[in-house]
Design an enzyme around this catalytic site. Sequence first.
Site, PDB file in Angstrom:
ATOM      1  N   GLY A   1       0.839  -1.190   0.000  1.00 33.68           N
ATOM      2  CA  GLY A   1       0.000   0.000   0.000  1.00 33.68           C
ATOM      3  C   GLY A   1       0.870   1.234   0.000  1.00 33.68           C
ATOM      4  O   GLY A   1       2.091   1.157   0.210  1.00 33.68           O
TER       5      GLY A   1
ATOM      6  N   CYS B   1       7.271  -1.112   5.595  1.00 30.37           N
ATOM      7  CA  CYS B   1       6.764   0.166   5.096  1.00 30.37           C
ATOM      8  C   CYS B   1       7.781   0.736   4.118  1.00 30.37           C
ATOM      9  O   CYS B   1       8.984   0.714   4.401  1.00 30.37           O
ATOM     10  CB  CYS B   1       6.556   1.121   6.266  1.00 30.37           C
ATOM     11  SG  CYS B   1       5.904   2.722   5.779  1.00 30.37           S
ATOM     12  N   LEU B   2       7.298   1.263   2.990  1.00 37.18           N
ATOM     13  CA  LEU B   2       8.225   1.831   2.006  1.00 37.18           C
ATOM     14  C   LEU B   2       8.972   3.042   2.564  1.00 37.18           C
ATOM     15  O   LEU B   2      10.029   3.399   2.052  1.00 37.18           O
ATOM     16  CB  LEU B   2       7.462   2.232   0.735  1.00 37.18           C
ATOM     17  CG  LEU B   2       6.829   1.076  -0.047  1.00 37.18           C
ATOM     18  CD1 LEU B   2       6.121   1.607  -1.288  1.00 37.18           C
ATOM     19  CD2 LEU B   2       7.865   0.027  -0.416  1.00 37.18           C
TER      20      LEU B   2
ATOM     21  N   HIS C   1      -2.813   0.304   8.525  1.00 37.36           N
ATOM     22  CA  HIS C   1      -1.465   0.843   8.274  1.00 37.36           C
ATOM     23  C   HIS C   1      -1.547   2.113   7.412  1.00 37.36           C
ATOM     24  O   HIS C   1      -0.927   3.136   7.731  1.00 37.36           O
ATOM     25  CB  HIS C   1      -0.632  -0.257   7.581  1.00 37.36           C
ATOM     26  CG  HIS C   1       0.765   0.143   7.247  1.00 37.36           C
ATOM     27  ND1 HIS C   1       1.874  -0.462   7.796  1.00 37.36           N
ATOM     28  CD2 HIS C   1       1.253   1.094   6.394  1.00 37.36           C
ATOM     29  CE1 HIS C   1       2.966   0.096   7.303  1.00 37.36           C
ATOM     30  NE2 HIS C   1       2.623   1.034   6.442  1.00 37.36           N
ATOM     31  N   GLU C   2      -2.335   2.046   6.323  1.00 38.01           N
ATOM     32  CA  GLU C   2      -2.414   3.201   5.403  1.00 38.01           C
ATOM     33  C   GLU C   2      -3.187   4.356   6.035  1.00 38.01           C
ATOM     34  O   GLU C   2      -2.829   5.521   5.864  1.00 38.01           O
ATOM     35  CB  GLU C   2      -3.041   2.782   4.074  1.00 38.01           C
ATOM     36  CG  GLU C   2      -2.288   1.688   3.331  1.00 38.01           C
ATOM     37  CD  GLU C   2      -0.803   1.948   3.173  1.00 38.01           C
ATOM     38  OE1 GLU C   2      -0.394   3.129   3.086  1.00 38.01           O
ATOM     39  OE2 GLU C   2      -0.022   0.976   3.170  1.00 38.01           O
TER      40      GLU C   2
ATOM     41  N   GLN D   1       3.160   9.781   2.092  1.00 39.94           N
ATOM     42  CA  GLN D   1       4.474   9.180   1.802  1.00 39.94           C
ATOM     43  C   GLN D   1       5.102   9.741   0.536  1.00 39.94           C
ATOM     44  O   GLN D   1       6.305   9.609   0.339  1.00 39.94           O
ATOM     45  CB  GLN D   1       4.348   7.662   1.659  1.00 39.94           C
ATOM     46  CG  GLN D   1       4.002   6.945   2.949  1.00 39.94           C
ATOM     47  CD  GLN D   1       3.918   5.459   2.710  1.00 39.94           C
ATOM     48  OE1 GLN D   1       2.879   4.950   2.320  1.00 39.94           O
ATOM     49  NE2 GLN D   1       5.014   4.749   2.908  1.00 39.94           N
TER      50      GLN D   1
ATOM     51  N   HIS E   1      -0.977   6.332   8.239  1.00 39.98           N
ATOM     52  CA  HIS E   1      -0.112   7.278   7.512  1.00 39.98           C
ATOM     53  C   HIS E   1      -0.818   8.617   7.302  1.00 39.98           C
ATOM     54  O   HIS E   1      -0.193   9.682   7.410  1.00 39.98           O
ATOM     55  CB  HIS E   1       0.248   6.723   6.130  1.00 39.98           C
ATOM     56  CG  HIS E   1       1.451   5.832   6.115  1.00 39.98           C
ATOM     57  ND1 HIS E   1       2.679   6.235   6.565  1.00 39.98           N
ATOM     58  CD2 HIS E   1       1.613   4.561   5.655  1.00 39.98           C
ATOM     59  CE1 HIS E   1       3.559   5.239   6.403  1.00 39.98           C
ATOM     60  NE2 HIS E   1       2.928   4.218   5.853  1.00 39.98           N
TER      61      HIS E   1
HETATM   62 NI    NI Z   1       3.737   2.375   5.222  1.00 45.12          NI
END
Ligand code: NI
Length: 182
Positions: free
Chosen positions: A49, A102-103, A144-145, A54, A148
């Site tokens: 995701g 996580c990216l 998670h998203e 981000q 963010h």
């Molecule tokens: Ni993430």
Amino acid sequence: MAILKVARLGHPVLRQVAEPVPADAIPSPETQRLIDDMIETMREYSGAGLAATQVHRLVQIAVIEVLKDPRYPDAPEIPLTVLINPIVTPLTEQTEDGWEGCLSIPDMRGIVPRWTAVRLEARDREGQPIDLKAADFFARVIQHESDHLNGLVYVDRMRDLRTLTHLAEWNRYWLGATEQND
Ligand code: NI
């Protein structure tokens, strides 16, 4: 389409709260292009995701997709899902521990407790309402998203930082010992 630059942990943008997207801005070329670019960026970096914060955009948009991976034949699949202005409400008192990455925190994994079932209210990229119940892995990725978009990252949710591990060490010491949940 373009691959966007992903902010890494420490960049202040990851700690800011995203603004809701007004309904009449959803069909705009700018919003639609951002969504396309976020999908391309998520796929380029093999993320499950990606949230707009981000990629340095403080708008409440996230994309999610988990495709079948031959390396993990039993891992769940999630079709491409675009979330605009998501509201996530737990439907249970029950949480489950699972691995996340996580990216924005490259090459790391940690065990994070998440609600096992949530209600998701949002808009899709056409502006149509989404109202669904998600469970288990899908519920985890949604949380998670959504975090963010509220300036939170998964390490904020960890109960025990001793499971925070680099990917190479994760592959070496943890994979197989625990369920994989990226
Ligand atoms: Ni993430």
